[in-house]
Design an enzyme around this catalytic site. Structure first.
Site, short mmCIF file in Angstrom:
data_model
loop_
_atom_site.label_atom_id
_atom_site.label_comp_id
_atom_site.label_asym_id
_atom_site.label_seq_id
_atom_site.Cartn_x
_atom_site.Cartn_y
_atom_site.Cartn_z
N ARG A 1 0.85 -1.18 0.00
CA ARG A 1 0.00 0.00 0.00
C ARG A 1 0.88 1.23 0.00
O ARG A 1 1.70 1.40 0.90
CB ARG A 1 -0.86 -0.04 1.27
N THR B 1 -0.79 7.58 -0.91
CA THR B 1 -2.10 7.51 -1.59
C THR B 1 -2.99 6.41 -1.01
O THR B 1 -4.19 6.39 -1.26
CB THR B 1 -1.91 7.20 -3.09
N ASP C 1 0.74 -2.74 12.28
CA ASP C 1 1.13 -3.20 10.95
C ASP C 1 1.37 -4.71 11.00
O ASP C 1 2.37 -5.16 11.58
CB ASP C 1 2.39 -2.45 10.50
N ASP D 1 4.80 -6.04 9.53
CA ASP D 1 5.93 -5.73 10.40
C ASP D 1 5.93 -6.62 11.64
O ASP D 1 6.99 -7.07 12.10
CB ASP D 1 5.89 -4.26 10.83
C1 PRP Z 1 -1.18 -4.29 4.60
C2 PRP Z 1 -2.08 -5.48 4.79
C3 PRP Z 1 -2.93 -5.44 3.56
C4 PRP Z 1 -3.08 -3.97 3.33
C5 PRP Z 1 -4.42 -3.55 3.82
O1 PRP Z 1 -0.14 -4.58 3.75
O2 PRP Z 1 -1.38 -6.69 4.94
O3 PRP Z 1 -2.34 -6.07 2.44
O4 PRP Z 1 -2.05 -3.31 4.08
O5 PRP Z 1 -4.66 -2.25 3.51
P1 PRP Z 1 -5.80 -1.78 2.48
O6 PRP Z 1 -7.02 -2.60 2.82
O7 PRP Z 1 -5.98 -0.33 2.81
O8 PRP Z 1 -5.32 -2.03 1.10
P2 PRP Z 1 1.07 -3.55 3.50
O9 PRP Z 1 0.76 -2.66 2.35
O10 PRP Z 1 1.42 -2.88 4.80
O11 PRP Z 1 2.21 -4.50 3.01
P3 PRP Z 1 3.00 -5.67 3.81
O12 PRP Z 1 2.04 -6.83 3.94
O13 PRP Z 1 4.14 -5.95 2.89
O14 PRP Z 1 3.44 -5.14 5.15
N1 URA Z 2 -2.33 -2.70 7.17
C1 URA Z 2 -1.95 -3.15 8.39
O1 URA Z 2 -1.04 -3.97 8.50
N2 URA Z 2 -2.58 -2.66 9.47
C2 URA Z 2 -3.58 -1.78 9.37
O2 URA Z 2 -4.13 -1.39 10.42
C3 URA Z 2 -3.96 -1.31 8.11
C4 URA Z 2 -3.31 -1.80 7.01
#
Ligand code: PRP
Ligand code: URA
Length: 210
Positions: free
Chosen positions: A105, A109, A201, A204
């Protein structure tokens, strides 16, 4: 919420989820519990799998018993955080094939950016469960589902551990045919697109990258 949104209020799932939410929970325990919750959710989310009657001879008698029928399954974790749910699902469905979609994400944006995709070659013949612990704005899940639909997959379920109302609404609007399974529906998103109260997160915390 309508009948396509399933929220699991099972005490075991809720207890484990409370531990996940705790900011003091360390990476090892966090990872283990994400996997355990995925297993428990999988048990419930596969309740509607079709079965067929087969004749089996036990050491004592012959009888007619149920075995799984219908299409084979594939699971598709959204990288990275969805990876944390894979082993928990494979515990119950060891023969499922695993596709991967890499999306992150954009922090400004909040739009999903695709960076990887690899699907099983017979994905069109399979039913698919998309895995991601967090459904926030719904942008990532909606894009992933559309991507899988482009492979002519007919039946898709979405499994999240925590969902925000905004994300559920987005997926229901973009993909009304997709059932959503989650362990909790939280209050809202904050200004940074994080689920409140959420768990932070997920990626993370699973991978220890904070
Ligand atoms: C997080 C989560 C989802 C997304 C959710 O991933 O695991 O994939 O955000 O957000 P949204 O519903 O607003 O799209 P992130 O982009 O943090 O990537 P990661 O899994 O690599 O940490
Ligand atoms: N992605 C995450 O990992 N946590 C949140 O709360 C939203 C998006």
């Amino acid at each position: 919420m309508d009948e396509m949104v399933h929220i699991f209020d099972h005490p075991l799932i809720q207890h484990k989820l409370a531990i996940l939410r705790d900011e003091n929970t360390g990476v090892k325990e966090f990872r283990e519990i994400v996997s355990e919750i995925a297993t428990l959710m999988c048990y419930e989310a596969t309740r509607d799998l079709p079965t067929r009657e087969v004749e089996i001879k036990t050491p004592v008698a012959t009888g007619t018993f149920k075995t799984l029928a219908g299409k084979k399954l594939a699971i598709v974790p959204i990288l990275r955080a969805g990876l944390g749910m894979v082993d928990g699902i494979l515990t119950l469905i060891p023969s499922a094939k695993v596709g991967h979609i890499g999306l992150y994400r954009d922090p400004q944006t909040l739009e999903p950016v695709e960076y990887y995709c690899k699907m099983p070659s017979d994905i069109a013949e399979r039913d698919v469960i998309v895995l991601d612990p967090m459904l926030a704005t719904g942008g990532s899940a909606s894009a992933a589902i559309q991507f899988i639909k482009n492979y002519e997959v007919k039946h898709i379920k979405l499994m999240n551990i925590i969902a925000a109302p905004e994300g559920v609404e987005r997926v229901r609007k973009d993909h009304p045919d997709v059932a959503i399974y989650c362990a909790a529906l939280d209050e809202k998103l904050n200004d940074h697109g994080y689920i409140v109260p959420g768990l932070g997160d997920a990626g993370d915390r699973i991978f220890g990258t904070k």
